[in-house]
Write a protein that holds these residues in place. Sequence first.
Motif, short mmCIF file in Angstrom:
data_model
loop_
_atom_site.label_atom_id
_atom_site.label_comp_id
_atom_site.label_asym_id
_atom_site.label_seq_id
_atom_site.Cartn_x
_atom_site.Cartn_y
_atom_site.Cartn_z
N ALA A 75 0.85 -1.19 0.00
CA ALA A 75 0.00 0.00 0.00
C ALA A 75 0.88 1.23 0.00
O ALA A 75 1.88 1.30 0.70
N GLN A 77 0.67 5.37 0.53
CA GLN A 77 -0.15 6.48 1.02
C GLN A 77 0.05 7.69 0.13
O GLN A 77 1.12 7.89 -0.43
N GLU A 85 -7.64 12.50 4.57
CA GLU A 85 -8.63 11.58 5.14
C GLU A 85 -9.47 10.90 4.05
O GLU A 85 -9.91 9.77 4.21
N ASN A 86 -9.74 11.59 2.96
CA ASN A 86 -10.61 11.04 1.92
C ASN A 86 -9.88 10.22 0.88
O ASN A 86 -10.51 9.60 0.04
N LYS A 87 -8.56 10.21 0.89
CA LYS A 87 -7.81 9.46 -0.12
C LYS A 87 -7.49 8.07 0.39
O LYS A 87 -6.98 7.89 1.49
N GLN A 88 -7.83 7.09 -0.43
CA GLN A 88 -7.53 5.70 -0.10
C GLN A 88 -6.10 5.38 -0.55
O GLN A 88 -5.65 5.88 -1.58
N PRO A 89 -5.41 4.55 0.21
CA PRO A 89 -4.09 4.14 -0.26
C PRO A 89 -4.24 3.30 -1.53
O PRO A 89 -5.21 2.58 -1.69
N THR A 90 -3.28 3.43 -2.41
CA THR A 90 -3.31 2.61 -3.62
C THR A 90 -2.52 1.34 -3.37
O THR A 90 -1.49 1.35 -2.69
N MET A 91 -3.01 0.25 -3.92
CA MET A 91 -2.37 -1.04 -3.72
C MET A 91 -1.68 -1.45 -5.01
O MET A 91 -2.21 -1.26 -6.09
#
Length: 135
Positions: A75, A77, A85-91
């Motif tokens: 992941a 960040q 807060e609104n950004k999802q980690p990219t996998m």
Amino acid sequence: MNTKTKLNSKTSLKIFLILAILLLFIAGGAVWFARRADGPWRAVFLTNNQVYFGHFLWTPFASTVTLKDIYYLQASQPLQQGDVENKQPTMKIVKLGNEIHGPTDKMVILKDQILFWEDLRDDSAVVQKIKETKN
């Protein structure tokens, strides 16, 4: 010893030898089948919350299993400070071997460190990403 007793002991010995040979063939086939590296892709979930993807090789009665052709998820960040807060980690899927300590593409895992494993379908997102990475 009479003739009947000799005959029974010879028959018993023959049956025992046939069963022993049959058992060796079955055990040998099980070991050969279990050691195949071209089996399905598997997700291996460990007790330390790590998950690895690869080809699972196990030997009956051994305390370890071997994972080859290993990948894992990483992941990342977002680096920017705004609206974190609104950004999802990219996998992303990462091939084992490029880490700083330079591991080989083989991992020997104690069986008691494995929570469970799952066979992955060929159309799963993880298998598709692995195939993309290999090309």
